[in-house]
Design a protein around this motif. Structure first.
Motif, mmCIF file in Angstrom:
data_model
loop_
_atom_site.group_PDB
_atom_site.id
_atom_site.type_symbol
_atom_site.label_atom_id
_atom_site.label_comp_id
_atom_site.label_asym_id
_atom_site.label_seq_id
_atom_site.Cartn_x
_atom_site.Cartn_y
_atom_site.Cartn_z
ATOM 1 N N GLN A 253 0.822 -1.208 0.000
ATOM 2 C CA GLN A 253 0.000 0.000 0.000
ATOM 3 C C GLN A 253 0.863 1.268 0.000
ATOM 4 O O GLN A 253 0.558 2.237 -0.704
ATOM 5 C CB GLN A 253 -0.901 -0.005 1.234
ATOM 6 N N LEU A 254 1.940 1.271 0.751
ATOM 7 C CA LEU A 254 2.801 2.448 0.844
ATOM 8 C C LEU A 254 3.468 2.753 -0.494
ATOM 9 O O LEU A 254 3.471 3.906 -0.958
ATOM 10 C CB LEU A 254 3.856 2.252 1.935
ATOM 11 N N SER A 255 4.052 1.713 -1.120
ATOM 12 C CA SER A 255 4.717 1.943 -2.408
ATOM 13 C C SER A 255 3.700 2.305 -3.498
ATOM 14 O O SER A 255 4.005 3.056 -4.426
ATOM 15 C CB SER A 255 5.513 0.703 -2.821
ATOM 16 N N TYR A 256 2.481 1.802 -3.357
ATOM 17 C CA TYR A 256 1.427 2.152 -4.308
ATOM 18 C C TYR A 256 1.085 3.640 -4.205
ATOM 19 O O TYR A 256 0.995 4.346 -5.220
ATOM 20 C CB TYR A 256 0.193 1.291 -4.038
ATOM 21 N N SER A 257 0.917 4.133 -2.997
ATOM 22 C CA SER A 257 0.598 5.552 -2.793
ATOM 23 C C SER A 257 1.732 6.439 -3.288
ATOM 24 O O SER A 257 1.510 7.494 -3.896
ATOM 25 C CB SER A 257 0.324 5.823 -1.313
ATOM 26 N N SER A 258 2.972 5.997 -3.047
ATOM 27 C CA SER A 258 4.130 6.767 -3.495
ATOM 28 C C SER A 258 4.183 6.825 -5.016
ATOM 29 O O SER A 258 4.462 7.876 -5.606
ATOM 30 C CB SER A 258 5.413 6.153 -2.933
ATOM 31 N N PHE A 259 3.903 5.686 -5.655
ATOM 32 C CA PHE A 259 3.929 5.643 -7.118
ATOM 33 C C PHE A 259 2.851 6.546 -7.716
ATOM 34 O O PHE A 259 3.092 7.257 -8.701
ATOM 35 C CB PHE A 259 3.748 4.205 -7.586
ATOM 36 N N LEU A 260 1.655 6.550 -7.137
ATOM 37 C CA LEU A 260 0.586 7.411 -7.624
ATOM 38 C C LEU A 260 0.962 8.884 -7.519
ATOM 39 O O LEU A 260 0.683 9.693 -8.404
ATOM 40 C CB LEU A 260 -0.704 7.148 -6.844
ATOM 41 N N GLU A 261 1.617 9.243 -6.426
ATOM 42 C CA GLU A 261 2.017 10.636 -6.223
ATOM 43 C C GLU A 261 3.054 11.068 -7.271
ATOM 44 O O GLU A 261 2.929 12.135 -7.882
ATOM 45 C CB GLU A 261 2.580 10.807 -4.815
ATOM 46 N N VAL A 262 4.065 10.209 -7.503
ATOM 47 C CA VAL A 262 5.101 10.530 -8.492
ATOM 48 C C VAL A 262 4.490 10.605 -9.893
ATOM 49 O O VAL A 262 4.796 11.516 -10.678
ATOM 50 C CB VAL A 262 6.223 9.474 -8.456
ATOM 51 N N SER A 263 3.616 9.663 -10.216
ATOM 52 C CA SER A 263 3.010 9.622 -11.546
ATOM 53 C C SER A 263 2.107 10.825 -11.781
ATOM 54 O O SER A 263 2.090 11.405 -12.871
ATOM 55 C CB SER A 263 2.208 8.330 -11.726
ATOM 56 N N SER A 264 1.342 11.201 -10.779
ATOM 57 C CA SER A 264 0.439 12.349 -10.913
ATOM 58 C C SER A 264 1.197 13.631 -11.208
ATOM 59 O O SER A 264 0.728 14.501 -11.940
ATOM 60 C CB SER A 264 -0.390 12.518 -9.632
ATOM 61 N N GLU A 265 2.401 13.756 -10.636
ATOM 62 C CA GLU A 265 3.187 14.974 -10.817
ATOM 63 C C GLU A 265 3.984 14.979 -12.117
ATOM 64 O O GLU A 265 4.318 16.053 -12.635
ATOM 65 C CB GLU A 265 4.152 15.141 -9.635
ATOM 66 N N ASN A 266 4.268 13.800 -12.688
ATOM 67 C CA ASN A 266 5.204 13.752 -13.811
ATOM 68 C C ASN A 266 4.649 13.135 -15.096
ATOM 69 O O ASN A 266 5.286 13.233 -16.147
ATOM 70 C CB ASN A 266 6.454 12.962 -13.404
ATOM 71 N N SER A 267 3.494 12.516 -15.031
ATOM 72 C CA SER A 267 2.941 11.880 -16.230
ATOM 73 C C SER A 267 2.535 12.919 -17.264
ATOM 74 O O SER A 267 1.976 13.974 -16.930
ATOM 75 C CB SER A 267 1.731 11.013 -15.865
ATOM 76 N N ARG A 268 2.830 12.622 -18.532
ATOM 77 C CA ARG A 268 2.495 13.531 -19.636
ATOM 78 C C ARG A 268 1.134 13.210 -20.265
ATOM 79 O O ARG A 268 0.695 13.889 -21.177
ATOM 80 C CB ARG A 268 3.572 13.472 -20.719
ATOM 81 N N CYS A 269 0.480 12.141 -19.785
ATOM 82 C CA CYS A 269 -0.852 11.787 -20.281
ATOM 83 C C CYS A 269 -1.607 11.081 -19.165
ATOM 84 O O CYS A 269 -1.056 10.842 -18.079
ATOM 85 C CB CYS A 269 -0.762 10.902 -21.528
ATOM 86 N N ASP A 270 -2.846 10.753 -19.391
ATOM 87 C CA ASP A 270 -3.623 10.039 -18.380
ATOM 88 C C ASP A 270 -3.018 8.660 -18.131
ATOM 89 O O ASP A 270 -2.428 8.054 -19.030
ATOM 90 C CB ASP A 270 -5.071 9.894 -18.846
#
Length: 292
Positions: A253-270
Motif C-alpha cells: 500500500q505504501l509503495s502504491y501511494s508513493s507511485f501514484l504521487e510521483v506519476s500524478s506529478e510527472n505523467s504527460r498523459c492520463d
C-alpha cells in the motif's frame, strides 16, 4: 437481426426484421442505393423469385438496369428496365465505350448497387461476365448482393422502412422515360433509442490506449520512467497508459501511494495502475498477496 458472410458478424436492433437488417448492413459500411440498380440474375428460378421485388423497386422509383437475359425476362413481365451490355470490340480488337455499357456506368457510378446471382456456383470462372461484374463492383466500391434471399429482403426492407409513401413526394415516371436525374422517394434511415440498448456504457476517446505498460529501462528512477514512458506514448498517439505494478516497483500500500504521487506529478498523459483480482482476492491487501 444478424447477417454473416466470410468476414464476420453484425447484430443490430430494430422494431422489425427489415429495420434491423438495414441497420446491420449500414453498420458494416454498406451504402444503401439511392438512384440506379443493376440486375444480373442467373437462373430462371432466381429471376422468377425476384420478379415481385423488381416490380417493387420500380414502384419505389429506382431506375433499373439489367443485363440482356435479365432485361428480357423483366420486360416480358411488364417491368420497366434499361438493357445494358459490356463494351463491344471492333475488328481491330479495340473496345468502344458508350454511355450504356456496363464498364462506363460502373466507373462513373451511375449505378450505386449491383444484384448479381450466379447460375451455378460450381461453374464460376474468372473469365465469366459475372465474375468481371463482381470484380468491378469491388474495385469501384459499389455495394454488391450475390444472394437472391438477401436481395429480396433488402428490397422488402427499403419498401417498408425507407419508402416515402406520401403521394406528393412520389417519383412520376412514364414507361420508357430516360431521365437519369429522377430519384426514388426515400426517407433517411432513422436511428432510435432501441439501437443503444446495452448492459454497458460506450465511451469514445480521441486517441489510443495502452493497457499494460511494463518498464522498458531499468536502473533509473520511477520519476524518470514515468516521464520517459508517457512522453513516448503521447508522441505515438496514446492518450492513456496503464502501468504494470512492476513499473513502479509497487509491492504494498505504501509503495502504491508513493507511485501514484510521483506519476500524478510527472505523467504527460492520463494513466492508471492495472491489477488482476479474483473472487478470492477482493480486498486491496489480498490483491497484492496474489501478485507478489
Amino acid at each position: 437481426g444478424v447477417g454473416m458472410a466470410s468476414t464476420g458478424e453484425v447484430a443490430c436492433f430494430g422494431a422489425t426484421r427489415e429495420e434491423a437488417y438495414l441497420k446491420g448492413l449500414v453498420s458494416t459500411g454498406f451504402r444503401l442505393p439511392s438512384k440506379g440498380i443493376l440486375l444480373s440474375i442467373g437462373s430462371y428460378k432466381d429471376k422468377n423469385d425476384f420478379l415481385e421485388s423488381a416490380r417493387l423497386l420500380e414502384k419505389i422509383g429506382f431506375r433499373l438496369f439489367a443485363t440482356q437475359g435479365t432485361a428480357e425476362f423483366l420486360e416480358e413481365h411488364g417491368v420497366v428496365v434499361t438493357s445494358v451490355s459490356w463494351m463491344v470490340e471492333d475488328s481491330e480488337q479495340q473496345t468502344t465505350p458508350t454511355d450504356q455499357d456496363i464498364d462506363t456506368m460502373l466507373q462513373s457510378h451511375k449505378i450505386d448497387m449491383i444484384i448479381n446471382t450466379p447460375s451455378k456456383v460450381r461453374y464460376l470462372r474468372r473469365t465469366s461476365a459475372g465474375y468481371r461484374m463482381r470484380r468491378m463492383a469491388v474495385d469501384f466500391s459499389i455495394p454488391l448482393i450475390v444472394d437472391i434471399k438477401c436481395a429480396k429482403l433488402l428490397v422488402s426492407a427499403l419498401a417498408q422502412v425507407m419508402w416515402d409513401k406520401n403521394p406528393k413526394h412520389q417519383r412520376t415516371q412514364e414507361r420508357g422515360h430516360d431521365e437519369v436525374n429522377l430519384k426514388p422517394a426515400l426517407i433517411p434511415l432513422r436511428v432510435k433509442k432501441i439501437d443503444f440498448v446495452a448492459s454497458h456504457e460506450t465511451v469514445s476517446v480521441s486517441g489510443f490506449i495502452d493497457i499494460r505498460l511494463c518498464p522498458a529501462v531499468e536502473h533509473i528512477s520511477v520519476q524518470e520512467k514515468v516521464i520517459q514512458a508517457t512522453t513516448d506514448a503521447l508522441s505515438q498517439g496514446f492518450i492513456y497508459v496503464g502501468f504494470d505494478p512492476k513499473f513502479g516497483t509497487v509491492i504494498d500500500q505504501l509503495s502504491y501511494s508513493s507511485f501514484l504521487e510521483v506519476s500524478s506529478e510527472n505523467s504527460r498523459c492520463d494513466f492508471g495502475v492495472w491489477y488482476g483480482a479474483t473472487s478470492d482476492t477482493s480486498s486491496f491487501e489480498e490483491v497484492f498477496l496474489s501478485l507478489f
